[in-house]
Design an enzyme around this catalytic site. Structure first.
Site, PDB file in Angstrom:
ATOM      1  N   ASP A 112       0.740  -1.242  -0.108  1.00 23.81           N
ATOM      2  CA  ASP A 112       0.277  -0.226  -0.040  1.00 23.81           C
ATOM      3  C   ASP A 112       0.958   0.989   0.037  1.00 23.81           C
ATOM      4  O   ASP A 112       1.640   1.558   0.309  1.00 23.81           O
ATOM      5  CB  ASP A 112      -0.705  -0.059   0.799  1.00 23.81           C
ATOM      6  N   GLU A 119     -10.709   7.222   4.463  1.00 22.74           N
ATOM      7  CA  GLU A 119      -9.434   6.189   5.386  1.00 22.74           C
ATOM      8  C   GLU A 119      -8.816   7.294   6.714  1.00 22.74           C
ATOM      9  O   GLU A 119      -9.773   7.398   7.226  1.00 22.74           O
ATOM     10  CB  GLU A 119      -7.581   7.008   5.018  1.00 22.74           C
TER      11      GLU A 119
HETATM   12  C1  BGC Z   1      -5.234   2.956   0.191  1.00 18.27           C
HETATM   13  C2  BGC Z   1      -5.349   1.851  -0.427  1.00 18.27           C
HETATM   14  C3  BGC Z   1      -5.460   2.713  -2.357  1.00 18.27           C
HETATM   15  C4  BGC Z   1      -4.143   3.031  -2.667  1.00 18.27           C
HETATM   16  C5  BGC Z   1      -3.091   3.982  -3.571  1.00 18.27           C
HETATM   17  C6  BGC Z   1      -3.763   3.765   0.338  1.00 18.27           C
HETATM   18  O1  BGC Z   1      -4.238   5.098   0.856  1.00 18.27           O
HETATM   19  O2  BGC Z   1      -4.985   2.723   1.580  1.00 18.27           O
HETATM   20  O3  BGC Z   1      -6.603   1.178  -0.269  1.00 18.27           O
HETATM   21  O4  BGC Z   1      -5.765   1.252  -3.298  1.00 18.27           O
HETATM   22  O5  BGC Z   1      -3.517   4.220  -1.488  1.00 18.27           O
HETATM   23  O6  BGC Z   1      -4.645   5.268  -3.606  1.00 18.27           O
HETATM   24  C1  BGC Z   2      -2.896   9.624  -2.484  1.00 21.90           C
HETATM   25  C2  BGC Z   2      -4.470   8.858  -2.010  1.00 21.90           C
HETATM   26  C3  BGC Z   2      -3.526   8.252  -1.049  1.00 21.90           C
HETATM   27  C4  BGC Z   2      -3.061   8.542   0.492  1.00 21.90           C
HETATM   28  C5  BGC Z   2      -2.183   8.203   0.986  1.00 21.90           C
HETATM   29  C6  BGC Z   2      -2.979  10.995  -0.931  1.00 21.90           C
HETATM   30  O1  BGC Z   2      -2.003  11.535  -1.181  1.00 21.90           O
HETATM   31  O2  BGC Z   2      -4.043  11.066  -3.599  1.00 21.90           O
HETATM   32  O3  BGC Z   2      -4.551   8.219  -3.093  1.00 21.90           O
HETATM   33  O4  BGC Z   2      -3.966   6.719  -0.663  1.00 21.90           O
HETATM   34  O5  BGC Z   2      -1.756  10.417  -0.345  1.00 21.90           O
HETATM   35  O6  BGC Z   2      -2.058   8.759   2.331  1.00 21.90           O
END
Ligand code: BGC
Ligand code: BGC
Length: 663
Positions: free
Chosen positions: A317, A517
């Site tokens: 991730d 998130e």
């Molecule tokens: C998330 C994932 C996601 C990834 C890419 C992460 O922060 O936990 O679910 O696929 O970002 O955007």
């Molecule tokens: C991204 C997300 C990712 C996240 C994680 C963002 O900047 O756009 O896709 O899940 O950071 O911290």
């Protein structure tokens, strides 16, 4: 520095051996757990071996590397033969959110042709995207209900059809990999990702996992097929207190059977990739702390790849390797040794490649492990048709697919209709006549961002407006279309004394603000109560209720949560979840036809317990049970245990949160 890494790595692998769990849930306990991805022919394996044999160590490591489009350009491909790119939430071509389908396609083509023309390894790149409820980063794509709503619909065929629709939409932009479905079996609705979960019921998650993967992947190499990702492995939905990226305290059996249920089914359906979870695992029964999933060889390799026979690849991730002890965002031999095959290093991918090459040269990661990881990536690419002649793979093969069709909108509207759960309906408050005059109250009644939640054009689903969703329909627009402009009034906010006598129905929309998130966590001791989190919605409701006009509450919420005041006082209460762009699906349920007959019954049923106690939302005791939901012809009209809420003000009492709350 180098020395520290080496001794850390040694200490870590020693720790893994010392606490080695003895996995007792064997794949044989259920035949369906084994991967049923199409076998690779011997010619295919030969081709893969040949491609691998022609790669330098640096090319192999680059093949294992995934960068975000904000930090990598097609021109970089000449120098760095990356295996993959992604657009994280809110990343658009050229940083332009109004990018059209053609703009996305042009960028995909630029990356692909650069990857095919580079000197050395010419293995085409594969682009991954978070199309988690439709192709949601792309303006103009249809947005489906978030997974929690699909869970309420209990319709695997619908879910398969949605998978097909999403896959076509994604392919229309030249992208071939989707980071979905999320297979979390959420235990505590305090978690900010609850809406990404289908249900707290593992069996339902398993049924949907199969259907979703089949829908997305199709035959893997057809013009409307993408590869799917089962995520986040394993136990993401079980963290104590519902804390994002927290610790899942569970015994091994629970971890593998409850939280693993969706994976067994997704693998059986041939899912090609699995994303590791940010969370950690500890086992209170044995007292073992197994640490971060990204460093867990027993689960990533022994269980997933060996016992469950998963032969695709594991992706990490976003910057998650940096959370493994001894690692940084740009270097983590422990994760690779544990079984991560492709590393999502969105920003620091250049340093990651150099660091990883050095780690291999120093013997911290074996060449064998690198070859195994790259073989898995190449195997998936082979299945996608990417290792065959150029003619078999151009993104232009996707030409003719549309980002959004009328059929996609109809499908999403049907999904909305199937997902709404009716918790209360007194005296036939819904559905109502087409001759009604209606007052709609609350910002959510005219807001696609509030209808859609997180992961909608932007990562958090914030900083957007209705103009970011061309073609979408709010509930207000849907009702005006059906009843006529003049018969539907709208007020974003109302105050005491508002005149209501001229209306036949008042609809109050209560809506959570979007989040994704960690930002969505509502941590103990905060009460999980909509009315205390959004006092404006309660004020709106109180201003119009008890005035002789039936009041219907429509809740846009990414989680079940205490809303007792509304449930007790309203005439009807509909849980709309986060329905997405097709507000007409809700209007379909609210209105009778011209002859006064109900057209669609409510078929949504709770996919999670609905808490009646804001301080104990996870204990399941004082809650409306999973499976509850009224039909309009049903005998049950009101859920009995509801009393006037003693709405919590301030914080929950800290003394006795209860075991379930902490877990
Ligand atoms: C998330 C994932 C996601 C990834 C890419 C992460 O922060 O936990 O679910 O696929 O970002 O955007
Ligand atoms: C991204 C997300 C990712 C996240 C994680 C963002 O900047 O756009 O896709 O899940 O950071 O911290």
């Amino acid at each position: 520095m180098i020395k520290r890494f080496r001794s850390m790595a040694a200490a870590l692998s020693a720790a893994v051996v010392a606490t080695c769990l003895c996995v007792t849930v064997a794949a044989s306990s259920s035949g369906s757990g084994r991967s049923s991805a199409p076998p690779v022919s011997s010619a295919g394996e030969l081709r893969i071996a040949n491609v691998l044999a022609g790669m330098t160590l640096r090319e192999k490591v680059a093949q294992m590397t995934q960068a975000d489009i904000r930090y990598v350009s097609p021109a970089d491909m000449a120098q760095y033969p990356l295996g993959s790119i992604l657009n994280g939430g809110g990343a658009w071509p050229g940083g332009e959110r109004a990018s059209t389908q053609a703009d996305w396609m042009a960028l995909a083509k630029a990356f692909q042709s650069a990857s095919e023309q580079r000197v050395g390894s010419r293995v085409p790149i594969v682009w991954g995207t978070d199309a988690v409820h439709g192709h949601n980063n792309v303006r103009g794509a249809v947005i489906f209900p978030h997974n929690i709503g699909l869970g309420a619909a209990r319709d695997p065929v619908l879910v398969r059809d949605i998978g097909r629709s999403v896959a076509r939409s994604v392919r229309s932009t030249g992208i071939r990999w989707v980071f979905a479905p999320t297979l979390a079996v959420v235990q505590n609705p305090r978690w900010g990702r609850t809406y990404e979960s289908f249900s707290s019921n593992p069996a339902l998650v398993a049924d949907y996992a199969r259907a979703y993967v089949e829908g997305l992947q199709g035959e893997l190499r057809g013009p409307g097929d993408v590869i799917a990702t089962a995520k986040h492995f394993i136990g993401d939905g079980g963290t104590s207190g519902g804390i994002d990226q927290g610790v899942t305290e569970a015994d091994e059996h629970t971890l593998l059977t409850v939280h693993g249920a969706g994976y067994r089914a997704a693998l059986a359906a041939g899912a090609q990739t699995v994303m590791a979870s940010y969370s950690s695992w500890s086992d209170p029964a044995s007292g073992d702390d197994h640490g971060k999933m990204h460093g867990n060889r027993d689960l990533l390799t022994t269980v997933l790849k060996e016992r469950w026979a998963f032969d695709g690849f594991v992706v990490s991730d976003w910057n998650a390797i940096g959370q493994v002890p001894g690692c940084t965002n740009a270097a983590c031999s422990a994760a690779i040794n544990a079984g991560i095959d492709m590393v999502m290093v969105p920003e620091e991918w250049r340093a990651f490649i150099e660091n990883t090459v050095s780690q291999v040269e120093r013997g911290e990661i074996s060449r064998k492990r690198i070859d195994e990881a790259v073989t898995r990536i190449l195997r998936v690419k082979w299945r996608m048709g990417l290792l065959e002649g150029v003619s078999a793979r151009p993104v232009s093969g996707d030409a003719g697919l549309q980002l959004t069709t009328g059929q996609d909108r109809d499908l999403a509207r049907r999904a909305v209709r199937e997902s709404v759960v009716l918790l209360k309906n007194l005296n036939g408050a819904v559905p109502f006549s087409r001759n009604a005059r209606v007052l709609l109250v609350g910002e959510g009644a005219d807001s696609i961002p509030l209808q859609s939640g997180g992961w909608s054009v932007t990562w958090q689903g914030t900083e957007t407006s209705n103009t970011d969703f061309p073609g979408a329909t709010t509930l207000l627009a849907a009702l005006r279309k059906e009843l006529g402009e003049a018969n539907v009034d709208f007020l974003a906010a109302v105050a005491k004394g508002q005149a209501v006598e001229q209306y036949n129905r008042i609809i109050v929309v209560a809506a959570e603000s979007p989040y994704a998130e960690t930002a969505g966590d509502v941590r103990f001791p905060a009460p999980l109560s909509h009315e205390s989190r959004y006092p404006r919605d309660r004020e709106n409701f109180d201003a119009v209720s008890g005035r002789g006009v039936p009041v219907i509450v429509v809740a846009y919420t990414g989680r079940p949560q205490e809303m007792n005041h509304f449930l007790v006082q309203a005439d009807a209460f509909l849980v709309g979840w986060l329905p997405g762009t097709e507000g007409e699906g809700i209007a379909d349920l609210l209105l009778r036809d011209r002859n006064g007959n109900a057209v669609h019954d409510f078929r949504g049923r709770l996919p999670f317990p609905w808490p009646l106690d804001a301080c104990k939302p996870a204990s399941g005791g004082n809650a409306i049970p999973v499976g509850y939901g009224l039909g309009i012809s049903g005998r049950r009209t009101r859920y009995f245990p509801l009393r006037q809420s003693s709405s919590v003000t301030g914080e929950c009492p800290v003394e006795s949160p209860g075991v379930a709350e902490r877990r």
